[in-house]
Enzyme design. Structure first.
Site, PDB file in Angstrom:
ATOM      1  CB  ALA A  66      35.022 -26.952 -64.381  1.00 36.06           C
ATOM      2  N   GLY A 105      30.174 -23.938 -64.262  1.00 38.57           N
ATOM      3  CA  GLY A 105      30.633 -23.121 -65.207  1.00 38.57           C
ATOM      4  C   GLY A 105      29.784 -23.135 -66.556  1.00 38.57           C
ATOM      5  CD  GLU A 108      31.248 -20.030 -62.480  1.00 40.02           C
ATOM      6  OE1 GLU A 108      31.852 -21.076 -62.901  1.00 40.02           O
ATOM      7  OE2 GLU A 108      32.002 -19.154 -62.051  1.00 40.02           O
ATOM      8  CD  GLU A 128      30.050 -24.185 -59.214  1.00 40.13           C
ATOM      9  OE1 GLU A 128      28.703 -24.096 -58.892  1.00 40.13           O
ATOM     10  OE2 GLU A 128      30.758 -23.871 -60.965  1.00 40.13           O
TER      11      GLU A 128
HETATM   12  N1  CAA Z   1      32.916 -33.043 -65.261  1.00 36.00           N
HETATM   13  C1  CAA Z   1      32.974 -34.408 -65.582  1.00 36.00           C
HETATM   14  N2  CAA Z   1      32.441 -35.215 -65.450  1.00 36.00           N
HETATM   15  C2  CAA Z   1      31.205 -35.152 -65.190  1.00 36.00           C
HETATM   16  C3  CAA Z   1      30.509 -34.327 -64.888  1.00 36.00           C
HETATM   17  C4  CAA Z   1      31.788 -32.896 -64.691  1.00 36.00           C
HETATM   18  N3  CAA Z   1      31.477 -31.406 -63.661  1.00 36.00           N
HETATM   19  N4  CAA Z   1      29.247 -33.816 -64.382  1.00 36.00           N
HETATM   20  C5  CAA Z   1      28.758 -35.391 -64.961  1.00 36.00           C
HETATM   21  N5  CAA Z   1      30.188 -35.897 -65.378  1.00 36.00           N
HETATM   22  C6  CAA Z   1      30.253 -37.849 -66.119  1.00 36.00           C
HETATM   23  C7  CAA Z   1      29.880 -37.975 -64.355  1.00 36.00           C
HETATM   24  O1  CAA Z   1      30.702 -38.945 -64.027  1.00 36.00           O
HETATM   25  C8  CAA Z   1      29.175 -39.863 -65.257  1.00 36.00           C
HETATM   26  O2  CAA Z   1      30.386 -40.393 -65.429  1.00 36.00           O
HETATM   27  P1  CAA Z   1      30.166 -41.785 -65.647  1.00 36.00           P
HETATM   28  O3  CAA Z   1      28.999 -42.474 -66.538  1.00 36.00           O
HETATM   29  O4  CAA Z   1      31.591 -42.059 -66.761  1.00 36.00           O
HETATM   30  O5  CAA Z   1      30.114 -42.091 -64.290  1.00 36.00           O
HETATM   31  C9  CAA Z   1      28.451 -38.927 -67.186  1.00 36.00           C
HETATM   32  O6  CAA Z   1      29.343 -37.676 -66.628  1.00 36.00           O
HETATM   33  C10 CAA Z   1      27.135 -38.600 -66.625  1.00 36.00           C
HETATM   34  O7  CAA Z   1      26.546 -38.247 -64.535  1.00 36.00           O
HETATM   35  P2  CAA Z   1      25.551 -38.847 -63.830  1.00 36.00           P
HETATM   36  O8  CAA Z   1      25.799 -40.312 -63.633  1.00 36.00           O
HETATM   37  O9  CAA Z   1      25.552 -37.771 -62.474  1.00 36.00           O
HETATM   38  O10 CAA Z   1      24.502 -38.500 -64.911  1.00 36.00           O
HETATM   39  P3  CAA Z   1      23.024 -37.727 -64.448  1.00 36.00           P
HETATM   40  O11 CAA Z   1      22.063 -37.876 -65.582  1.00 36.00           O
HETATM   41  O12 CAA Z   1      22.569 -37.947 -63.463  1.00 36.00           O
HETATM   42  O13 CAA Z   1      23.471 -36.303 -63.553  1.00 36.00           O
HETATM   43  C11 CAA Z   1      24.735 -34.455 -64.125  1.00 36.00           C
HETATM   44  C12 CAA Z   1      23.646 -34.742 -64.541  1.00 36.00           C
HETATM   45  C13 CAA Z   1      23.086 -33.263 -63.267  1.00 36.00           C
HETATM   46  C14 CAA Z   1      25.069 -32.852 -64.876  1.00 36.00           C
HETATM   47  C15 CAA Z   1      25.067 -34.341 -62.450  1.00 36.00           C
HETATM   48  O14 CAA Z   1      26.340 -35.294 -63.312  1.00 36.00           O
HETATM   49  C16 CAA Z   1      25.751 -34.028 -62.229  1.00 36.00           C
HETATM   50  O15 CAA Z   1      25.765 -32.565 -61.542  1.00 36.00           O
HETATM   51  N6  CAA Z   1      27.020 -33.056 -62.524  1.00 36.00           N
HETATM   52  C17 CAA Z   1      28.494 -32.336 -62.259  1.00 36.00           C
HETATM   53  C18 CAA Z   1      27.207 -30.892 -62.181  1.00 36.00           C
HETATM   54  C19 CAA Z   1      28.588 -29.615 -61.648  1.00 36.00           C
HETATM   55  O16 CAA Z   1      28.881 -30.162 -60.619  1.00 36.00           O
HETATM   56  N7  CAA Z   1      29.024 -28.995 -62.395  1.00 36.00           N
HETATM   57  C20 CAA Z   1      29.981 -27.344 -61.468  1.00 36.00           C
HETATM   58  C21 CAA Z   1      31.485 -28.255 -61.925  1.00 36.00           C
HETATM   59  S1  CAA Z   1      32.582 -27.051 -61.451  1.00 36.00           S
HETATM   60  C22 CAA Z   1      32.585 -26.209 -62.395  1.00 36.00           C
HETATM   61  O17 CAA Z   1      31.806 -25.474 -62.790  1.00 36.00           O
HETATM   62  C23 CAA Z   1      33.427 -24.585 -61.860  1.00 36.00           C
HETATM   63  C24 CAA Z   1      34.142 -24.166 -62.143  1.00 36.00           C
HETATM   64  O18 CAA Z   1      33.546 -22.270 -61.870  1.00 36.00           O
HETATM   65  C25 CAA Z   1      34.490 -23.825 -63.428  1.00 36.00           C
END
Ligand code: CAA
Length: 691
Positions: A66, A105, A108, A128
């Site tokens: 998400a 998500g 999912e 999450e």
């Molecule tokens: N939403 C918004 N922004 C996100 C994001 C997300 N899910 N994931 C990453 N970003 C943004 C970061 O804030 C970062 O922004 P900036 O460059 O402005 O700082 C940019 O994307 C790059 O992220 P990273 O620096 O973390 O890049 P990375 O290559 O080291 O890692 C990643 C990539 C593994 C995807 C890591 O970003 C990550 O773990 N992201 C979160 C994943 C997550 O937690 N997903 C679940 C979300 S909650 C959900 O999905 C709920 C549901 O059930 C609907």
């Protein structure tokens, strides 16, 4: 190709509707993606030319979850649920083509498709729990139906993703592809459409749930396994309850349970804190005023001076990522001891199955010992990690200035001393930086990167990115006594000592902080670190400080078997009457009247002292931003992440309330320690928060 939204394109190729997502950097499920997916799937149902649907992502990854930035502002329709229901109900087979990471998500979405095709480097997970929430779009109901309940519990409660091979073995991925993902996934979709018949829907599967129905103990075991790690956190338990619902309720009821528990978590303070921290950690790596045009210096060989606990741990960080490192000591015996400890650490990791014997040898092979400082002449980065004595450090930097190659970065691991004074003994203060590792340096994730008055921009930039390379989370800090972390800690220590003098039993002080969520309180922490850190016989004042008295008795904490506490053979702390008596005697000698102190006052004074000092640190520009202080505290000192860090916590209390309390303790104690930071006063009076 038709643009459905600014983030999703629709094209029909070989009878397959390809929905291409493009929402850099990580294809998060922002509104434009959700709306585009929904419209695309609906369009494909009507499109006579389409017999299958493929979801494919441009850029470096499949959907990483998400869009977390939308969590605080509220989500516009359509919600993810609606989108995934449409995918799930599709009359035409649906295929997710996965590369990079399918997280939250994203996974999912893939689980709502009939099939998943992936490249061999993907990672799939439901992280999450790390954001204080649960997969709220069917993930807790669908994942156990595919990978089994035990594996799903593990993935969902830890948030750790699995790799492609395992995902394939478990049936989470139907086909692994080696070549062009888009082309092969398209062919796969076409083939499935041609085969016809019923296409599998995850929601209909029951086979992998049955073992847990036969053995409900599985949930008690899962709770037991995470008990220590999850202490204080709500999300792990809520995630387990959802998986229980998957096992015990029909699919749609399970979805309702998931939705209800998701909303409870999402609206609570823990989720807000953990989501704040997600962005805080990423923000910390950004350096105000140093742009892309500044080139980094290459670091291919590192030197470490000192093979003690810190030096050895620091050297391991380099070897862990394949960087050769030379470690210098003054005596052979100390060098042998240091190298021996490093080897033992690696061997212990190998015993736990986390390293192979070959990896142990490879890492040890990258660490060379030496008794000659001159052996560091060809290093790109030299880190001094000797004990905290300014004269010794100055001598070392004088020598380094003579021998290090031009352009080498000269770093000190000092935890409190003035970096500018150290830099001043060299002819190249612009090359001098602080790299303050936390003990044990091979384990703790935090690195304070200390910028001196004259440190060059490229040296700062290199320090920050080098930290990332050795898998640390770096926070840029300025020079003051103790930098950000220890300076704030000294304030808390001062208060904990005062509280004990005023009549709060020291073990109760520790317990309150433990119950707040810290791994231990200030007295146990001091015992762990060693009471003699920073203690000198010449300046010792046993009549004024219980700590000095214990040091003079040679009772230095865990390492000697007793300090504030006694320690049993398993290193468990046992409170000592003697420590309480010492505090009573010292109070009497100092004329401090002991009184009953409430839990609220104890906790307030410990936490507010940190917040007030944090405000001063910000005001002086020692930290770049409030959230950096949170990162220092969560990663360096065990502040519970579900409370976001001291500055986020202050914001959540309201700075007006924080100020009111600080003023109250100022009046109550008459101690100018409690003079509120002018910056805090300004923000509170303007109704603002720490930014
Ligand atoms: N939403 C918004 N922004 C996100 C994001 C997300 N899910 N994931 C990453 N970003 C943004 C970061 O804030 C970062 O922004 P900036 O460059 O402005 O700082 C940019 O994307 C790059 O992220 P990273 O620096 O973390 O890049 P990375 O290559 O080291 O890692 C990643 C990539 C593994 C995807 C890591 O970003 C990550 O773990 N992201 C979160 C994943 C997550 O937690 N997903 C679940 C979300 S909650 C959900 O999905 C709920 C549901 O059930 C609907």
């Amino acid at each position: 190709m038709v643009a459905i939204t600014n983030m999703v394109d629709y094209a029909v190729e070989d009878g397959v509707a390809v929905l291409t997502l493009n929402n850099p950097p990580v294809n998060a499920l922002s509104h434009g993606v959700r709306a585009g997916l929904l419209q695309g799937v609906e369009k494909a149902q009507q499109d006579q030319a389409v017999s299958a649907i493929l979801i494919y992502c441009e850029g470096r990854t499949f959907i990483a979850g998400a869009d977390i930035t939308e969590f605080s502002s509220g989500m516009k329709e359509p919600g993810l649920h609606q989108v995934l229901t449409a995918i799930d109900n599709s009359a035409k087979p649906t295929v997710a083509a996965i590369h990079g990471t399918a997280l939250g998500g994203g996974l999912e979405t893939a689980l709502s498709c009939n099939y998943r095709v992936a490249v061999s480097t993907v990672k799939c997970g439901l992280p999450e729990v790390n954001l204080g929430i649960l997969p709220g779009a069917g993930g807790t109901q669908r994942l156990p139906r595919v990978v089994g309940v035990e594996k799903a519990l593990q993935m969902i409660t830890t948030g750790v993703p699995i790799g492609a091979v395992e995902a394939h073995q478990l049936g989470l991925v139907d086909a692994l592809v080696e070549g062009d993902l888009r082309a092969e996934a398209l062919a796969f979709a076409k083939q499935k459409a041609a085969e016809g018949g019923e296409h599998p829907r995850v929601r209909d599967r029951e086979d992998k749930l049955q073992p847990a129905r036969d053995n409900p103990e599985i949930f008690a075991m899962a709770r037991q396994m995470i008990a220590k790690r999850a202490r204080g956190f709500l999300a792990p338990e809520y995630n387990i309850r959802c998986v229980e619902a998957a096992v015990n309720q029909p699919f749609d009821e399970g979805l309702n349970t998931e939705g209800k528990l998701f909303m409870e978590l999402m609206s609570g303070p823990q989720a807000r804190s953990q989501q704040h921290f997600f962005f805080a950690e990423r923000e910390a790596s950004k350096i105000a005023g140093i742009g892309k045009e500044v080139a980094e210096r290459p670091i291919n060989k590192v030197g470490v001076i000192g093979a003690g606990l810190m030096g050895g741990g620091i050297a391991m960080n380099m070897a862990n990522v394949g960087i050769p490192v030379t470690i210098v000591e003054t005596k052979q015996e100390a060098l042998d001891r240091g190298l021996g400890v490093i080897r033992k650490n690696y061997e212990n990791t190998a015993k736990k199955g986390r390293l192979s014997p070959e990896q142990v040898e490879q890492r040890c092979g990258l660490i060379q010992g030496s008794l000659a400082l001159d052996d560091l002449a060809d290093c790109d980065l030299i880190i001094e990690a000797v004990f905290e004595n300014m004269a010794v450090k100055k001598q070392i930097f004088t020598n380094l200035d003579k021998l290090a190659k031009p352009g080498a970065i000269l770093a000190s691991n000092t935890s409190a001393l003035d970096l500018n004074d150290i830099a001043a003994v060299t002819s190249r203060p612009e090359d001098v930086i602080g790299l303050h590792f936390f003990s044990p340096a091979n384990v703790m994730k935090l690195l304070e990167v200390v910028r001196g008055d004259k440190t060059a921009d490229d040296v700062i930039k290199t320090g920050m990115s080098f930290a990332k390379r050795i898998k640390k989370v770096a926070v840029l800090v300025g020079v003051c006594f103790g930098f950000v972390g220890n300076r704030i800690l000294f304030s808390r220590q001062y208060q904990s000592d005062k509280l004990a003098l005023e009549g709060a039993n020291y073990a109760r002080v520790d317990k309150l902080l433990y119950d707040f969520g810290f791994p231990m309180g200030p007295f146990q922490m001091a015992d762990l670190a060693g009471l003699d850190i920073g203690w000198l016989k010449e300046t010792s004042k046993p009549d004024l400080f219980v700590k000095d008295r214990l040091c003079e008795m040679g009772e230095l904490g865990q390492k000697t078997g007793s300090g504030y506490y006694d320690y049993d053979e398993k290193r468990r702390p046992v409170p000592r009457q003697q420590t309480t008596d010492f505090y009573l005697e010292t109070s009497k000698a100092l004329g401090v009247e002991q009184r009953d102190i409430s839990d609220e006052e104890i906790l307030d004074r410990l936490l507010l002292s940190m917040i007030n000092e944090g405000a001063k640190v910000l005001d002086e520009g020692i930290a770049q931003r409030a959230s950096d202080i949170d990162v220092v505290y969560v990663y360096g000192y065990g502040w519970p992440v579900y409370r976001g860090g001291p500055m986020h916590y202050a914001n959540s209390l309201g700075l007006d309330k924080v100020l009111e309390k600080i003023r109250h303790y100022h009046q109550l104690t008459g101690d100018d320690f409690w003079a509120p930071s002018p910056y805090l006063v300004k923000l509170a009076e303007q109704g603002e928060s720490f930014k």
